[in-house]
Motif scaffolding. Structure first.
Motif, PDB file in Angstrom:
ATOM      1  N   ALA A 116       0.839  -1.204   0.000  1.00  0.00           N
ATOM      2  CA  ALA A 116       0.000   0.000   0.000  1.00  0.00           C
ATOM      3  C   ALA A 116       0.871   1.250   0.000  1.00  0.00           C
ATOM      4  N   TYR A 117       1.933   1.242   0.807  1.00  0.00           N
ATOM      5  CA  TYR A 117       2.849   2.386   0.810  1.00  0.00           C
ATOM      6  C   TYR A 117       3.500   2.555  -0.559  1.00  0.00           C
ATOM      7  N   ALA A 118       3.953   1.460  -1.166  1.00  0.00           N
ATOM      8  CA  ALA A 118       4.605   1.535  -2.477  1.00  0.00           C
ATOM      9  C   ALA A 118       3.660   2.119  -3.518  1.00  0.00           C
ATOM     10  N   ASN A 119       2.399   1.711  -3.487  1.00  0.00           N
ATOM     11  CA  ASN A 119       1.421   2.225  -4.446  1.00  0.00           C
ATOM     12  C   ASN A 119       1.110   3.697  -4.194  1.00  0.00           C
ATOM     13  N   ALA A 120       0.959   4.060  -2.926  1.00  0.00           N
ATOM     14  CA  ALA A 120       0.608   5.442  -2.586  1.00  0.00           C
ATOM     15  C   ALA A 120       1.754   6.409  -2.894  1.00  0.00           C
ATOM     16  N   SER A 121       2.986   5.920  -2.824  1.00  0.00           N
ATOM     17  CA  SER A 121       4.151   6.800  -3.014  1.00  0.00           C
ATOM     18  C   SER A 121       4.662   6.811  -4.448  1.00  0.00           C
ATOM     19  N   ARG A 122       4.065   6.011  -5.317  1.00  0.00           N
ATOM     20  CA  ARG A 122       4.557   5.922  -6.694  1.00  0.00           C
ATOM     21  C   ARG A 122       4.527   7.296  -7.364  1.00  0.00           C
ATOM     22  N   GLY A 123       5.705   7.722  -7.849  1.00  0.00           N
ATOM     23  CA  GLY A 123       5.812   9.014  -8.515  1.00  0.00           C
ATOM     24  C   GLY A 123       5.915  10.193  -7.575  1.00  0.00           C
ATOM     25  N   ILE A 142      -9.976  22.781  -9.049  1.00  0.00           N
ATOM     26  CA  ILE A 142      -9.406  22.735 -10.394  1.00  0.00           C
ATOM     27  C   ILE A 142     -10.476  23.275 -11.336  1.00  0.00           C
ATOM     28  N   HIS A 143     -10.058  23.691 -12.524  1.00  0.00           N
ATOM     29  CA  HIS A 143     -10.993  24.351 -13.437  1.00  0.00           C
ATOM     30  C   HIS A 143     -11.030  23.723 -14.822  1.00  0.00           C
ATOM     31  N   GLU A 144     -10.422  22.542 -15.002  1.00  0.00           N
ATOM     32  CA  GLU A 144     -10.472  21.850 -16.285  1.00  0.00           C
ATOM     33  C   GLU A 144     -10.996  20.440 -16.069  1.00  0.00           C
ATOM     34  N   PRO A 145     -12.030  20.014 -16.774  1.00  0.00           N
ATOM     35  CA  PRO A 145     -12.769  20.762 -17.797  1.00  0.00           C
ATOM     36  C   PRO A 145     -13.796  21.724 -17.210  1.00  0.00           C
ATOM     37  N   LYS A 146     -14.151  21.543 -15.924  1.00  0.00           N
ATOM     38  CA  LYS A 146     -15.048  22.481 -15.248  1.00  0.00           C
ATOM     39  C   LYS A 146     -14.602  22.577 -13.804  1.00  0.00           C
ATOM     40  N   LYS A 147     -15.110  23.560 -13.102  1.00  0.00           N
ATOM     41  CA  LYS A 147     -14.698  23.791 -11.725  1.00  0.00           C
ATOM     42  C   LYS A 147     -15.108  22.616 -10.844  1.00  0.00           C
ATOM     43  N   ARG A 148     -14.128  22.057 -10.117  1.00  0.00           N
ATOM     44  CA  ARG A 148     -14.389  20.952  -9.204  1.00  0.00           C
ATOM     45  C   ARG A 148     -13.594  21.154  -7.924  1.00  0.00           C
ATOM     46  N   LEU A 149     -14.189  20.772  -6.810  1.00  0.00           N
ATOM     47  CA  LEU A 149     -13.487  20.795  -5.536  1.00  0.00           C
ATOM     48  C   LEU A 149     -12.783  19.454  -5.342  1.00  0.00           C
ATOM     49  N   ILE A 150     -11.470  19.489  -5.222  1.00  0.00           N
ATOM     50  CA  ILE A 150     -10.665  18.284  -5.006  1.00  0.00           C
ATOM     51  C   ILE A 150     -10.253  18.242  -3.542  1.00  0.00           C
ATOM     52  N   SER A 151     -10.378  17.083  -2.916  1.00  0.00           N
ATOM     53  CA  SER A 151     -10.018  16.911  -1.506  1.00  0.00           C
ATOM     54  C   SER A 151      -8.905  15.876  -1.411  1.00  0.00           C
ATOM     55  N   ALA A 152      -7.744  16.314  -0.914  1.00  0.00           N
ATOM     56  CA  ALA A 152      -6.584  15.427  -0.792  1.00  0.00           C
ATOM     57  C   ALA A 152      -6.440  14.972   0.649  1.00  0.00           C
ATOM     58  N   ALA A 153      -6.459  13.672   0.865  1.00  0.00           N
ATOM     59  CA  ALA A 153      -6.278  13.117   2.204  1.00  0.00           C
ATOM     60  C   ALA A 153      -4.804  13.160   2.592  1.00  0.00           C
ATOM     61  N   PRO A 154      -4.480  13.204   3.893  1.00  0.00           N
ATOM     62  CA  PRO A 154      -3.073  13.099   4.328  1.00  0.00           C
ATOM     63  C   PRO A 154      -2.441  11.829   3.789  1.00  0.00           C
ATOM     64  N   PHE A 155      -1.117  11.830   3.652  1.00  0.00           N
ATOM     65  CA  PHE A 155      -0.450  10.699   3.019  1.00  0.00           C
ATOM     66  C   PHE A 155      -0.705   9.396   3.762  1.00  0.00           C
ATOM     67  N   ARG A 156      -0.665   9.400   5.087  1.00  0.00           N
ATOM     68  CA  ARG A 156      -0.869   8.143   5.839  1.00  0.00           C
ATOM     69  C   ARG A 156      -2.270   7.587   5.572  1.00  0.00           C
ATOM     70  N   ARG A 184       9.344  13.708  -1.900  1.00  0.00           N
ATOM     71  CA  ARG A 184       8.693  15.010  -1.921  1.00  0.00           C
ATOM     72  C   ARG A 184       7.698  15.137  -0.778  1.00  0.00           C
ATOM     73  N   GLY A 185       7.748  16.246  -0.061  1.00  0.00           N
ATOM     74  CA  GLY A 185       6.739  16.643   0.909  1.00  0.00           C
ATOM     75  C   GLY A 185       6.363  15.578   1.907  1.00  0.00           C
ATOM     76  N   ALA A 186       5.052  15.353   2.039  1.00  0.00           N
ATOM     77  CA  ALA A 186       4.537  14.430   3.041  1.00  0.00           C
ATOM     78  C   ALA A 186       5.005  12.998   2.800  1.00  0.00           C
ATOM     79  N   SER A 231      10.776   8.796   5.859  1.00  0.00           N
ATOM     80  CA  SER A 231      11.934   8.971   6.741  1.00  0.00           C
ATOM     81  C   SER A 231      11.835   8.082   7.981  1.00  0.00           C
ATOM     82  N   LEU A 232      10.625   7.726   8.374  1.00  0.00           N
ATOM     83  CA  LEU A 232      10.400   6.788   9.482  1.00  0.00           C
ATOM     84  C   LEU A 232       9.426   5.709   9.013  1.00  0.00           C
ATOM     85  N   LEU A 233       9.752   5.109   7.887  1.00  0.00           N
ATOM     86  CA  LEU A 233       8.810   4.230   7.208  1.00  0.00           C
ATOM     87  C   LEU A 233       8.352   3.066   8.086  1.00  0.00           C
TER      88      LEU A 233
END
Length: 345
Positions: A16-23, A63-77, A27-29, A35-37
């Motif tokens: 799950a960690y490998a999939n979530a961190s792909r790419g 985001i505004h393409e193709p139309k305005k949408r509210l995106i919600s990003a969960a914390p990395f964990r 970087r960041g979170a 760092s303490l995997l």
């Protein structure tokens, strides 16, 4: 071993960690978690086994393409937990999905949906295109929970589904216009609803939510030429009157899911007029990119060159060309490459 035990397995959490961190590694979170995997994964394992895990706060942006949408990003964990859950539950869902549901599934996707659309357009005279209104904000938590419960082999993981569902309650409240359905009272407005756009679980559960609707169209309406990509459905046939009957039956069935069609949508029309679908206009014997998509990419490319440099622009255009080559876009591609003086090998 029940579903809950499988989700908590160390190897599943590492995957799950490998999939979530792909790419995103370094970087960041993601870097902070890495760092303490081992410690972070052990903490998640303990919280999941003891059922004390609690999701964190979402970061919201538009985001505004193709139309305005509210995106919600969960914390990395939390994204690691979403992948751990999906690793185990997706096989059970997949065996129940129809073959012609194309969004967010391995081996499916946009281009295969477009291919299938054109196959049907070559065999049938008319298409009935149905687009759901406010789909993600409208998804009812009680209806979704019961749907997921029926699709899974045991209930050991329902506590985790409930936590993730509750974490997204109200996130899209500002995007929802209240709709009442037969049997509702004034308390209907308080029903928990909405899936955060951006969660891996939301993408999967959206397919689950509409899975009974897919089977209704195939089995009860008898429409064999049917495909769906998220909330955009296409039904093909040769009898307009029959297709109008399908539409009326669909509207009635969607009430059970507390969903509605976009006003003015869902009228059968000839496939020869071109089917606007997934950014393209599909004809029986050719495809075109929607005009606004070409204009939008020109704006994006101009911005990339100005602020990111030509290397960033070149990387972007490679991905764009790989996408639009599925339509008759040779001259458009040549025009953009010449306009911005970009060489493509």
């Amino acid at each position: 071993m029940n579903l809950h035990e499988q989700i908590c397995e160390w190897e599943n959490l590492r995957l799950a960690y490998a999939n979530a961190s792909r790419g995103k590694r370094g970087r960041g979170a993601t870097a902070l978690f890495e760092s303490l995997l081992a410690d972070n994964l052990l903490d998640l394992e303990r919280e999941l086994r003891e059922q004390t895990y609690q999701p964190g706060e979402y970061s919201n942006f538009f985001i505004h393409e193709p139309k305005k949408r509210l995106i919600s990003a969960a914390p990395f964990r939390d994204r690691v937990v979403h992948h751990a859950l999906c690793n185990i539950t997706v096989p059970y869902f997949e065996r129940l999905f129809i073959a012609d549901s194309y969004a967010n599934r391995v081996g499916k996707g946009t281009h295969r949906a477009i291919d299938r659309c054109q196959q049907f357009a070559r065999k049938y005279k008319y298409v009935l295109q149905c687009d759901l209104a406010q789909f993600f904000p409208s998804i009812d938590h009680e209806v979704l929970r019961e749907t997921l419960k029926r699709m899974l082999p045991d209930e050991s993981v329902m506590w985790l589904l409930d936590r993730i569902l509750a974490s997204g309650r109200g996130v899209l409240a500002g995007e929802y216009d209240m709709a009442y359905f037969p049997g509702d009272d004034l308390l209907a407005v308080t029903r928990p609803r909405g899936l955060p756009i951006g969660n891996l679980t939301s993408q999967l559960w959206a397919n689950c939510y509409l899975n009974p609707f897919d089977h209704f169209i195939r089995r009860e309406l008898g429409c064999v030429a049917y495909l769906r990509y998220v909330d955009d459905s296409l039904l093909f046939g040769d009898d307009k009157k029959e297709m109008m009957g399908w539409r009326d039956a669909m509207v009635e069935r969607l009430e059970c899911l507390r969903l509605t069609l976009h006003a003015g949508s869902a009228h059968p029309y000839p496939v020869g007029a071109g089917i606007p679908f997934l950014g393209f206009r599909i004809f029986p014997n050719h495809r075109r990119l929607k005009q606004r998509k070409g204009f939008a990419y020109r704006r994006k490319l101009r911005h990339l060159i100005e602020y990111g440099g030509r290397e960033a622009a070149r990387a972007s255009i490679e991905g764009w060309i790989n996408h639009v080559r599925y339509a008759d876009t040779f001259h458009l591609r040549q025009s953009i490459l010449k306009e911005f003086d970009l060489l493509y090998a």
